[in-house]
Every structure is written in C-alpha cells, then in structure tokens.
Design a protein around this motif. Structure first.
Motif, PDB file in Angstrom:
ATOM      1  N   GLY A 195     -11.073 -46.618  32.837  1.00 59.70           N
ATOM      2  CA  GLY A 195     -11.361 -45.432  32.645  1.00 59.70           C
ATOM      3  C   GLY A 195     -10.135 -44.832  32.455  1.00 59.70           C
ATOM      4  N   TYR A 196     -10.278 -43.448  32.457  1.00 63.37           N
ATOM      5  CA  TYR A 196      -9.532 -42.271  32.705  1.00 63.37           C
ATOM      6  C   TYR A 196      -9.731 -41.186  33.399  1.00 63.37           C
ATOM      7  N   VAL A 197      -8.607 -40.520  33.897  1.00 67.69           N
ATOM      8  CA  VAL A 197      -8.712 -39.273  34.651  1.00 67.69           C
ATOM      9  C   VAL A 197      -7.633 -38.184  33.947  1.00 67.69           C
ATOM     10  N   ASP A 198      -7.818 -36.940  33.926  1.00 63.17           N
ATOM     11  CA  ASP A 198      -6.744 -36.108  33.527  1.00 63.17           C
ATOM     12  C   ASP A 198      -6.981 -34.864  34.328  1.00 63.17           C
ATOM     13  N   PHE A 199      -6.049 -33.845  34.310  1.00 70.18           N
ATOM     14  CA  PHE A 199      -6.020 -32.526  34.898  1.00 70.18           C
ATOM     15  C   PHE A 199      -5.208 -31.654  34.086  1.00 70.18           C
ATOM     16  N   ASP A 200      -5.747 -30.379  33.796  1.00 73.85           N
ATOM     17  CA  ASP A 200      -5.269 -29.441  32.990  1.00 73.85           C
ATOM     18  C   ASP A 200      -5.164 -28.167  33.851  1.00 73.85           C
ATOM     19  N   PRO A 201      -3.807 -27.694  34.342  1.00 74.46           N
ATOM     20  CA  PRO A 201      -3.989 -26.514  34.968  1.00 74.46           C
ATOM     21  C   PRO A 201      -3.879 -25.304  33.733  1.00 74.46           C
ATOM     22  N   ASP A 202      -3.920 -25.578  32.850  1.00 77.37           N
ATOM     23  CA  ASP A 202      -3.967 -24.502  31.615  1.00 77.37           C
ATOM     24  C   ASP A 202      -5.402 -24.024  31.285  1.00 77.37           C
ATOM     25  N   ASN A 203      -6.399 -24.817  31.484  1.00 75.86           N
ATOM     26  CA  ASN A 203      -7.752 -24.631  31.181  1.00 75.86           C
ATOM     27  C   ASN A 203      -8.169 -23.411  32.244  1.00 75.86           C
ATOM     28  N   ASP A 204      -8.586 -22.246  31.581  1.00 71.46           N
ATOM     29  CA  ASP A 204      -9.084 -21.281  32.654  1.00 71.46           C
ATOM     30  C   ASP A 204     -10.545 -20.879  32.374  1.00 71.46           C
ATOM     31  N   ASP A 205     -11.404 -21.707  31.443  1.00 75.26           N
ATOM     32  CA  ASP A 205     -12.724 -21.461  31.106  1.00 75.26           C
ATOM     33  C   ASP A 205     -13.579 -21.547  32.363  1.00 75.26           C
ATOM     34  N   GLY A 206     -13.849 -20.474  32.904  1.00 75.65           N
ATOM     35  CA  GLY A 206     -14.822 -20.511  33.815  1.00 75.65           C
ATOM     36  C   GLY A 206     -14.249 -20.540  35.578  1.00 75.65           C
ATOM     37  N   LEU A 207     -12.738 -20.698  35.354  1.00 69.83           N
ATOM     38  CA  LEU A 207     -11.948 -20.971  36.535  1.00 69.83           C
ATOM     39  C   LEU A 207     -11.259 -19.867  37.088  1.00 69.83           C
ATOM     40  N   GLY A 208     -10.557 -19.910  38.249  1.00 71.26           N
ATOM     41  CA  GLY A 208      -9.919 -18.791  38.662  1.00 71.26           C
ATOM     42  C   GLY A 208      -8.291 -19.154  38.799  1.00 71.26           C
ATOM     43  N   PRO A 209      -7.318 -18.133  39.000  1.00 67.30           N
ATOM     44  CA  PRO A 209      -6.045 -18.266  39.140  1.00 67.30           C
ATOM     45  C   PRO A 209      -5.855 -20.003  39.845  1.00 67.30           C
ATOM     46  N   ASP A 210      -5.074 -20.579  39.583  1.00 67.21           N
ATOM     47  CA  ASP A 210      -4.630 -21.701  40.459  1.00 67.21           C
ATOM     48  C   ASP A 210      -5.701 -22.652  40.551  1.00 67.21           C
ATOM     49  N   ASP A 211      -6.813 -22.633  39.677  1.00 64.02           N
ATOM     50  CA  ASP A 211      -7.630 -23.972  39.718  1.00 64.02           C
ATOM     51  C   ASP A 211      -7.213 -24.697  38.752  1.00 64.02           C
ATOM     52  N   VAL A 212      -7.389 -25.946  39.018  1.00 66.15           N
ATOM     53  CA  VAL A 212      -7.020 -26.962  38.026  1.00 66.15           C
ATOM     54  C   VAL A 212      -8.225 -27.814  37.535  1.00 66.15           C
ATOM     55  N   ASN A 213      -8.444 -27.979  36.476  1.00 66.03           N
ATOM     56  CA  ASN A 213      -9.595 -28.563  35.600  1.00 66.03           C
ATOM     57  C   ASN A 213      -9.328 -30.145  35.665  1.00 66.03           C
ATOM     58  N   LEU A 214     -10.290 -30.924  36.152  1.00 72.20           N
ATOM     59  CA  LEU A 214     -10.226 -32.335  36.141  1.00 72.20           C
ATOM     60  C   LEU A 214     -11.385 -32.690  35.292  1.00 72.20           C
ATOM     61  N   SER A 215     -10.826 -34.044  34.358  1.00 68.72           N
ATOM     62  CA  SER A 215     -12.037 -34.529  33.734  1.00 68.72           C
ATOM     63  C   SER A 215     -11.981 -36.019  33.771  1.00 68.72           C
TER      64      SER A 215
END
Length: 176
Positions: free
Chosen positions: A74-94
C-alpha cells in the motif's frame, strides 16, 4: 477468544521501481475512495519522483510505500500544505492498502508509523484524516488509530462525480 498478533510493517520511500506493483494493487475501492481513476505505471513513477523531490526539499506532499512481508502492500502520504477543512499546523494524511492486506491491521499500523514520523521530524501539531462519511473502512482506520471525529464539512477541493462539493468527516490526532 482469539488473539491477533500485531502486524509488522515497514514504511519506505517509494521509487520508480514500485510503480507497477503500486498500480497492480489498485482496485475498485481505491478508485472509489481515493484516486477517482486507475493510474498508469508512468504516472505513478512521475508521482513518486515528485514525492522524492519534496522529501529532499522538506516541503509539500511526501509519501511512503507500506511493505508487509517484503512486498509492497500500500501507500501512505502526508501533506502539510493541504488546508481544506484543516487548521494551522494540521497535516493531512492519506492511505490506501492493497486488497490482499485489508482487514489485517496494515492501514492502522501504517497510519501510526506515519504519525511517529511526523512527531520525530516535528511536522505539524495535529495529524488529520479527511474521509467520506460513508467510507466505513477508512473511518474505522481513523478511529482505531486514535483519531477523534471533530466535524463534517463541505470540501472546497474534493468533488463528487456530479461536480458538487464533497462532504468530508474530519478526524484529528494531537502530535505534541
């Protein structure tokens, strides 16, 4: 009562050599909930090159292969630049795991390892999982990985097949 041994996985940077195995692991569920379409080996290789360049630059989306028993699972990633629905310093995981690994704890193990990576490298203060509310498998991964449901929101970036904005559930985990 049956006990289940914890699954042992490894996260490692994806390379061009992983592209074919990555694409072979895509199925209807991956397409439905994550990618929106089947990938090509060439497209996956180019994406892995981008992730590697971002890792070197320490910016943008970065991803890892999830390996189980020496095989790409499988695959995992993180994107600190995705801010859709997120607050400052939240890091999106997929994340996505190949069909042969599902219901074995692989996705939860991968999410936990990715959160350890974020902590170790001081990337963000909260990990975020944005998921379609009816994606029961991914909601379960978020909950079993210690994330807490915060809210449902209308996405500014994700769209349904008919073009309308998707409603997503937001799950957060404190990293500090």
């Amino acid at each position: 009562m049956r006990t289940v041994a914890p699954v042992i996985i490894e996260l490692r940077p994806l390379t061009r050599a992983d592209a074919a195995a990555h694409c072979a692991g895509e199925d209807e569920q991956t397409v439905r909930w994550l990618t929106g379409g089947y990938g090509t080996v060439e497209g996956a290789a180019a994406h892995f090159d981008l992730l590697a360049a971002n890792a070197v630059a320490r910016r943008g989306k970065r991803g890892f292969g999830v390996c189980l028993d020496g095989r790409l699972a499988g695959y995992v990633d993180f994107d600190p630049d995705n801010d859709d629905g997120l607050g400052p310093d939240d890091v999106n995981l997929s994340y996505a795991v190949h069909p042969w690994t599902r219901r074995r704890g692989v996705a939860c193990a991968a999410v936990r390892l990715l959160c350890e990576h974020l902590r170790a490298h001081q990337i963000g203060t909260r990990a975020a999982i944005r998921v379609a509310p009816d994606n029961a498998a991914s909601v379960g991964v978020a909950v079993r990985s210690g994330f807490h449901h915060v809210q449902d929101f209308r996405s500014a970036t994700d769209r349904l097949a008919d073009g309308t904005p998707a409603t997503l559930s937001l799950y957060l985990l404190d990293l500090v």
